[in-house]
Design a protein around this motif. Structure first.
Motif, PDB file in Angstrom:
ATOM      1  N   ALA A  57       0.869  -1.171   0.000  1.00  0.00           N
ATOM      2  CA  ALA A  57       0.000   0.000   0.000  1.00  0.00           C
ATOM      3  C   ALA A  57       0.908   1.224   0.000  1.00  0.00           C
ATOM      4  CB  ALA A  57      -0.895   0.012   1.232  1.00  0.00           C
ATOM      5  N   LEU A  58       0.652   2.138  -0.908  1.00  0.00           N
ATOM      6  CA  LEU A  58       1.432   3.371  -1.009  1.00  0.00           C
ATOM      7  C   LEU A  58       0.528   4.542  -0.657  1.00  0.00           C
ATOM      8  CD1 LEU A  58       3.079   2.575  -4.455  1.00  0.00           C
ATOM      9  CD2 LEU A  58       4.020   2.136  -2.185  1.00  0.00           C
ATOM     10  N   VAL A  59       0.890   5.293   0.376  1.00  0.00           N
ATOM     11  CA  VAL A  59       0.083   6.431   0.799  1.00  0.00           C
ATOM     12  C   VAL A  59       0.973   7.650   0.980  1.00  0.00           C
ATOM     13  CG1 VAL A  59      -1.698   5.015   1.903  1.00  0.00           C
ATOM     14  CG2 VAL A  59       0.221   5.839   3.248  1.00  0.00           C
ATOM     15  N   ARG A  60       0.355   8.812   0.971  1.00  0.00           N
ATOM     16  CA  ARG A  60       1.068  10.067   1.192  1.00  0.00           C
ATOM     17  C   ARG A  60       0.358  10.818   2.301  1.00  0.00           C
ATOM     18  NH1 ARG A  60       3.568  13.872  -3.335  1.00  0.00           N
ATOM     19  NH2 ARG A  60       4.346  15.540  -2.014  1.00  0.00           N
ATOM     20  N   ALA A  61       1.129  11.196   3.315  1.00  0.00           N
ATOM     21  CA  ALA A  61       0.560  11.888   4.469  1.00  0.00           C
ATOM     22  C   ALA A  61       1.150  13.286   4.584  1.00  0.00           C
ATOM     23  CB  ALA A  61       0.841  11.099   5.744  1.00  0.00           C
ATOM     24  N   TRP A  62       0.406  14.153   5.221  1.00  0.00           N
ATOM     25  CA  TRP A  62       0.880  15.514   5.464  1.00  0.00           C
ATOM     26  C   TRP A  62       1.976  15.488   6.520  1.00  0.00           C
ATOM     27  CZ3 TRP A  62      -1.120  18.776   9.784  1.00  0.00           C
ATOM     28  CH2 TRP A  62      -0.533  20.036   9.789  1.00  0.00           C
ATOM     29  N   ARG A  66       8.501   8.839  12.963  1.00  0.00           N
ATOM     30  CA  ARG A  66       9.292   7.654  12.632  1.00  0.00           C
ATOM     31  C   ARG A  66       8.599   6.357  13.020  1.00  0.00           C
ATOM     32  NH1 ARG A  66      14.161   7.923  15.734  1.00  0.00           N
ATOM     33  NH2 ARG A  66      13.053   9.441  16.959  1.00  0.00           N
ATOM     34  N   HIS A  67       7.621   6.413  13.905  1.00  0.00           N
ATOM     35  CA  HIS A  67       6.881   5.218  14.311  1.00  0.00           C
ATOM     36  C   HIS A  67       5.750   4.880  13.340  1.00  0.00           C
ATOM     37  CE1 HIS A  67       9.116   4.872  17.982  1.00  0.00           C
ATOM     38  NE2 HIS A  67       8.751   6.070  18.389  1.00  0.00           N
ATOM     39  N   GLY A  68       5.522   5.735  12.352  1.00  0.00           N
ATOM     40  CA  GLY A  68       4.489   5.463  11.353  1.00  0.00           C
ATOM     41  C   GLY A  68       3.142   6.074  11.633  1.00  0.00           C
ATOM     42  N   ASN A  69       3.008   6.826  12.717  1.00  0.00           N
ATOM     43  CA  ASN A  69       1.750   7.528  12.991  1.00  0.00           C
ATOM     44  C   ASN A  69       1.582   8.614  11.937  1.00  0.00           C
ATOM     45  OD1 ASN A  69       1.119   6.137  15.499  1.00  0.00           O
ATOM     46  ND2 ASN A  69       2.907   7.203  16.293  1.00  0.00           N
ATOM     47  N   LEU A  70       0.416   8.658  11.294  1.00  0.00           N
ATOM     48  CA  LEU A  70       0.220   9.579  10.173  1.00  0.00           C
ATOM     49  C   LEU A  70      -0.974  10.498  10.372  1.00  0.00           C
ATOM     50  CD1 LEU A  70       0.702   7.083   7.194  1.00  0.00           C
ATOM     51  CD2 LEU A  70       2.441   8.512   8.296  1.00  0.00           C
ATOM     52  N   VAL A  71      -0.826  11.715   9.830  1.00  0.00           N
ATOM     53  CA  VAL A  71      -1.892  12.715   9.812  1.00  0.00           C
ATOM     54  C   VAL A  71      -2.097  13.104   8.352  1.00  0.00           C
ATOM     55  CG1 VAL A  71      -2.646  14.990  10.583  1.00  0.00           C
ATOM     56  CG2 VAL A  71      -1.191  13.587  12.069  1.00  0.00           C
ATOM     57  N   VAL A  94       5.849  11.099   3.701  1.00  0.00           N
ATOM     58  CA  VAL A  94       5.371  12.153   4.590  1.00  0.00           C
ATOM     59  C   VAL A  94       5.985  13.476   4.173  1.00  0.00           C
ATOM     60  CG1 VAL A  94       4.832  10.676   6.557  1.00  0.00           C
ATOM     61  CG2 VAL A  94       7.093  11.625   6.341  1.00  0.00           C
ATOM     62  N   GLU A  95       5.153  14.507   4.105  1.00  0.00           N
ATOM     63  CA  GLU A  95       5.621  15.832   3.734  1.00  0.00           C
ATOM     64  C   GLU A  95       6.401  16.469   4.872  1.00  0.00           C
ATOM     65  OE1 GLU A  95       2.405  18.162   2.123  1.00  0.00           O
ATOM     66  OE2 GLU A  95       1.736  16.482   0.895  1.00  0.00           O
ATOM     67  N   GLU A  96       5.972  16.221   6.111  1.00  0.00           N
ATOM     68  CA  GLU A  96       6.679  16.732   7.294  1.00  0.00           C
ATOM     69  C   GLU A  96       6.923  15.570   8.242  1.00  0.00           C
ATOM     70  OE1 GLU A  96       4.744  19.941   9.318  1.00  0.00           O
ATOM     71  OE2 GLU A  96       4.236  20.964   7.446  1.00  0.00           O
ATOM     72  N   LEU A  97       8.185  15.320   8.551  1.00  0.00           N
ATOM     73  CA  LEU A  97       8.525  14.252   9.485  1.00  0.00           C
ATOM     74  C   LEU A  97       8.677  14.858  10.879  1.00  0.00           C
ATOM     75  CD1 LEU A  97       9.145  11.245   9.766  1.00  0.00           C
ATOM     76  CD2 LEU A  97      11.555  11.805   9.444  1.00  0.00           C
ATOM     77  N   ALA A  98       7.853  14.405  11.803  1.00  0.00           N
ATOM     78  CA  ALA A  98       7.882  14.889  13.185  1.00  0.00           C
ATOM     79  C   ALA A  98       8.624  13.880  14.056  1.00  0.00           C
ATOM     80  CB  ALA A  98       6.453  15.073  13.699  1.00  0.00           C
ATOM     81  N   GLU A  99       9.078  14.330  15.179  1.00  0.00           N
ATOM     82  CA  GLU A  99       9.713  13.428  16.144  1.00  0.00           C
ATOM     83  C   GLU A  99       8.617  12.681  16.906  1.00  0.00           C
ATOM     84  OE1 GLU A  99      12.944  12.614  16.617  1.00  0.00           O
ATOM     85  OE2 GLU A  99      13.232  13.809  14.804  1.00  0.00           O
ATOM     86  N   ALA A 120      10.611  10.204   4.104  1.00  0.00           N
ATOM     87  CA  ALA A 120      10.495  11.643   4.375  1.00  0.00           C
ATOM     88  C   ALA A 120      10.807  12.401   3.083  1.00  0.00           C
ATOM     89  CB  ALA A 120      11.446  12.052   5.477  1.00  0.00           C
ATOM     90  N   LEU A 121       9.893  13.266   2.665  1.00  0.00           N
ATOM     91  CA  LEU A 121      10.082  14.051   1.450  1.00  0.00           C
ATOM     92  C   LEU A 121      10.821  15.337   1.749  1.00  0.00           C
ATOM     93  CD1 LEU A 121       6.498  13.675  -0.078  1.00  0.00           C
ATOM     94  CD2 LEU A 121       8.537  12.347  -0.621  1.00  0.00           C
ATOM     95  N   THR A 122      11.590  15.805   0.779  1.00  0.00           N
ATOM     96  CA  THR A 122      12.207  17.127   0.896  1.00  0.00           C
ATOM     97  C   THR A 122      11.113  18.165   0.671  1.00  0.00           C
ATOM     98  OG1 THR A 122      12.718  17.275  -1.456  1.00  0.00           O
ATOM     99  CG2 THR A 122      14.393  16.236  -0.031  1.00  0.00           C
ATOM    100  N   ALA A 123      11.397  19.414   0.980  1.00  0.00           N
ATOM    101  CA  ALA A 123      10.405  20.475   0.771  1.00  0.00           C
ATOM    102  C   ALA A 123      10.002  20.566  -0.698  1.00  0.00           C
ATOM    103  CB  ALA A 123      10.956  21.808   1.266  1.00  0.00           C
ATOM    104  N   GLU A 124      10.958  20.379  -1.589  1.00  0.00           N
ATOM    105  CA  GLU A 124      10.674  20.437  -3.022  1.00  0.00           C
ATOM    106  C   GLU A 124       9.778  19.267  -3.449  1.00  0.00           C
ATOM    107  OE1 GLU A 124      13.504  19.488  -6.560  1.00  0.00           O
ATOM    108  OE2 GLU A 124      13.773  21.611  -6.061  1.00  0.00           O
ATOM    109  N   GLU A 125      10.079  18.069  -2.951  1.00  0.00           N
ATOM    110  CA  GLU A 125       9.261  16.900  -3.278  1.00  0.00           C
ATOM    111  C   GLU A 125       7.851  17.037  -2.701  1.00  0.00           C
ATOM    112  OE1 GLU A 125      12.647  13.379  -3.446  1.00  0.00           O
ATOM    113  OE2 GLU A 125      11.827  14.016  -1.511  1.00  0.00           O
TER     114      GLU A 125
END
Length: 138
Positions: A57-62, A66-71, A94-99, A120-125
């Motif tokens: 499954a391929l998903v994109r989250a905002w 690192r534990h995989g919790n997504l918003v 993920v567009e923004e990787l949080a701790e 984790a995506l770069t800002a450009e990606e």
């Protein structure tokens, strides 16, 4: 949910079987769907539908940690969590990787138990959303 009963498809070829699953080299039906189990509930017929399990499954989250919790944001919250739960291996961009611990538990749409890989995506990606198309009226 491994399977569920639904009135959708009762009396159709979906329930009766015979839909092509695989074609032979000559275009003939090599493998056809089998008939599905049906049952009555409250006097109404229902068909047993098995849940979909995918290899990946391929998903994109905002946001995500690192534990995989997504918003997810906006319409991405509609089907991404369900698609992620259907995969044996779920890969999330993920567009923004949080701790870990930065995301509020009430904000998490998909718990990390369903995610096996984080990219984790770069800002450009993150800004490059090829599927989105802006249309405006003149």
């Amino acid at each position: 949910i491994p399977a569920f009963y639904t009135p959708a498809g009762v009396g159709t070829q979906v329930a009766q079987g015979g839909l092509p699953w695989r074609h032979g080299p000559d275009g003939s039906v090599a493998v056809a769907s089998p008939p599905k189990e049906t049952r009555d509930f409250g006097g109404r017929a229902h068909v047993l539908e098995h849940g979909i399990i995918t290899d990946f499954a391929l998903v994109r989250a905002w946001r995500g940690d690192r534990h995989g919790n997504l918003v997810f944001r906006k319409a991405a919250a509609n089907f991404n969590p369900l698609a992620a739960m259907a995969g044996r291996i779920t890969i999330a961009e993920v567009e923004e990787l949080a701790e870990p611990g930065e995301l509020r538990p009430d904000d998490i749409h998909l718990p990390g138990i369903y995610v096996q890989r984080i990219v984790a995506l770069t800002a450009e990606e993150a800004a490059d959303k090829k599927i989105e198309k802006r249309t405006v009226r003149s």
